[in-house]
Scaffold this active site. Structure first.
Site, PDB file in Angstrom:
ATOM      1  N   VAL A  88       0.896  -1.152   0.000  1.00  0.00           N
ATOM      2  CA  VAL A  88       0.000   0.000   0.000  1.00  0.00           C
ATOM      3  C   VAL A  88       0.937   1.204   0.000  1.00  0.00           C
ATOM      4  O   VAL A  88       1.607   1.477   0.998  1.00  0.00           O
ATOM      5  CB  VAL A  88      -0.918   0.043   1.231  1.00  0.00           C
ATOM      6  CG1 VAL A  88      -1.862   1.230   1.137  1.00  0.00           C
ATOM      7  CG2 VAL A  88      -1.693  -1.256   1.366  1.00  0.00           C
ATOM      8  N   GLU A  89       0.996   1.900  -1.119  1.00  0.00           N
ATOM      9  CA  GLU A  89       1.924   3.024  -1.250  1.00  0.00           C
ATOM     10  C   GLU A  89       1.167   4.327  -1.090  1.00  0.00           C
ATOM     11  O   GLU A  89       0.151   4.554  -1.733  1.00  0.00           O
ATOM     12  CB  GLU A  89       2.629   2.970  -2.608  1.00  0.00           C
ATOM     13  CG  GLU A  89       3.430   1.686  -2.806  1.00  0.00           C
ATOM     14  CD  GLU A  89       4.427   1.801  -3.940  1.00  0.00           C
ATOM     15  OE1 GLU A  89       5.196   2.774  -3.963  1.00  0.00           O
ATOM     16  OE2 GLU A  89       4.429   0.904  -4.802  1.00  0.00           O
ATOM     17  N   GLY A  90       1.703   5.187  -0.225  1.00  0.00           N
ATOM     18  CA  GLY A  90       1.037   6.454   0.051  1.00  0.00           C
ATOM     19  C   GLY A  90       0.198   6.382   1.304  1.00  0.00           C
ATOM     20  O   GLY A  90      -1.025   6.273   1.242  1.00  0.00           O
TER      21      GLY A  90
END
Length: 493
Positions: A88-90
């Site tokens: 999960v990026e951000g």
């Protein structure tokens, strides 16, 4: 008698005619309003949005035997690992990433990724670790190049200047990476994120990245036995019926349906699949990857217009390969500050970024090494035994000649898979909001979605999710409000 026979015959004709009419009426009633092609994140997100708007007469056609698309878990030596999207990026910013919300709601097992100690974990091509001071110099120079590139990008965007590559911006600093350690740090900075090198990646898309600017700079690694795909199932189960065990049984959802032809007219669309099935609807939403659109897997009739074809071929489908490898015991450093390490080779991108999985999979004795682009394609075309030999040679250069032989190796092949043809899209030089609008724009009754249609978040899971919602809303306006005109922003805006 003859008059009676004629009466009976006439009655039969009427009955047959009524039967045909009723069958026709039934076919129209049961024909779906929308066919969704693909059950990855974008397709499922789009379908849910349509159903929530009251457009419940849909059919989802998925080419494989599962939901999730490029979010895909598999068993590796007793572990459930993600061969596709993994992070999960951000996270941690002012806005909350919608995927992070769902991951937390589902209580998936995640781990924040800490790359801060790479200066103490960067290895020479032969001979062990670089001195920390030497690595700090290389990382400091990379930070300066990145800051310069960001400033150039912001200035160019403000003045609506034409895009350039990240490499071109680096050349303006007279500090193009060319030593093994500089190339390794540069690869980690850009290729590890975009899956393509700075020479082809857009400056205005890459610096700064909206994902991190809007949602935060933290990244969380998903390592849950249920799989990252649980998020896609969670969305799907909000509008598809399931049995008592939670298995999707909705007749509107069909697996192993490889779409090979989409034919449209003024009155509707006809979708044909590889097994000979034919489906009719008023509209179709195509959620396959940009890589698939660039092949001839799906034939469109009539042919897509030239503007659409040009938009499709202006995008890059990047290849990002996470190779898992297991050993009988650990021979690499473990503990705090050792999860990630770099290998600096004279060949850029040659098994550069490593992750030891002790924290995420305790006792697994497993490593993860990431390759991209040309290296991914090369590795996909050779036997896994050759890849294993190359990896062992690299590890012996880092940790000495006495390391053991691996017991297991897993090499995903996204590029070779005809249903994906890569991992995710990358924004190349010269593509602007105009091209994104063209990519997302419907062609008659054929609509398009996917992470590649998300201008801000292309290449990311949240981009795929939000793109599905956006594309569905465009279709809903057409179906419900008869507002079927698509308004593309003019070039250069």
């Amino acid at each position: 008698m003859r008059s009676m026979e004629k009466s009976i015959m006439a009655l039969l004709i009427v009955v047959i005619a009524l039967s045909i009419l009723l069958q026709g009426a039934t076919a129209v009633e049961t024909s779906p309003t929308v066919i969704v092609v693909g059950a990855g994140m974008s397709g499922i997100s789009a379908a849910k949005t349509l159903v929530a708007a009251g457009i419940k007469n849909i059919i989802i056609l998925e080419a494989t035997n599962r939901i999730g698309g490029r979010i895909c878990k598999t068993n590796f030596a007793g572990m459930s690992v993600e061969i596709g999207a993994n992070w999960v990026e951000g996270v941690g910013g002012n806005e909350v990433n919608p995927i992070w919300k769902m991951v937390n709601k589902l209580k998936l097992r995640t781990f924040v990724s800490d790359y801060d100690n790479l200066t103490a974990n960067t290895y020479k091509q032969v001979g062990g670790l670089y001195k920390k001071s030497e690595a700090q110099t290389a990382f400091g120079a990379a930070d300066m190049r990145s800051e310069f590139s960001t400033n150039i990008s912001v200035s160019m965007s403000a003045h609506r200047q034409e895009d350039i590559s990240i490499l071109t911006s680096q050349r303006l600093t007279n500090q193009v990476p060319y030593t093994p350690i500089d190339m390794a740090v540069d690869y980690y900075t850009y290729d590890y994120e975009f899956a393509e090198p700075p020479r082809v990646t857009s400056l205005q898309n890459g610096e700064p990245l909206p994902t991190f600017s809007n949602f935060g700079e933290d990244l969380y690694f998903v390592a849950d036995p249920k799989g990252y795909e649980t998020v896609v199932y969670y969305i799907a189960k909000q509008f598809l019926t399931t049995d008592a065990d939670g298995v999707i049984t909705d007749p509107r959802f069909k697996l192993n349906k490889v779409v090979t032809e989409i034919r449209q007219s003024r009155s509707g669309v006809i979708v044909k699949t590889e097994d000979g099935s034919i489906y009719r609807a008023a509209y179709v939403m195509v959620s396959v990857s940009i890589g698939v659109l660039q092949t001839n897997l799906i034939n469109f009739h009539p042919d897509l217009p030239q503007w659409k074809i040009l938009a499709i071929y202006q995008f890059d489908m990047a290849v990002y390969t996470k190779i898992f490898i297991k050993f009988p015991y650990k021979f690499w450093p473990t503990g705090n500050g050792t999860e990630f390490f770099l290998y600096a080779h004279e060949k850029r991108g040659y098994y550069t970024v490593w992750q030891q999985l002790e924290r995420t999979y305790p006792g697994s004795n497993a490593l993860l090494v990431t390759v991209t682009d040309d290296e991914s394609r090369r590795i996909e075309q050779q036997p896994d035994s050759d890849t294993k030999k190359e990896i062992v040679e690299v590890l012996r250069n880092m940790f000495g000649k006495n390391i053991p032989e691996p017991t297991h190796i897993l090499v995903p092949r996204w590029w070779s898979n005809r249903f994906y043809k890569g991992a995710f899209s990358n924004w190349p030089i010269g593509v602007s909001r105009f091209e994104y609008d063209q990519m997302r724009a419907p062609v008659g009754r054929v609509y398009f979605t996917g992470e590649h249609t998300s201008q801000q978040y292309n290449g990311y899971v949240h981009g795929a999710y939000l793109a599905g919602i956006d594309s569905a809303k465009i279709m809903i306006r057409c179906i419900k409000n008869k507002d079927c005109k698509y308004h593309a922003m003019p070039k250069g805006t």
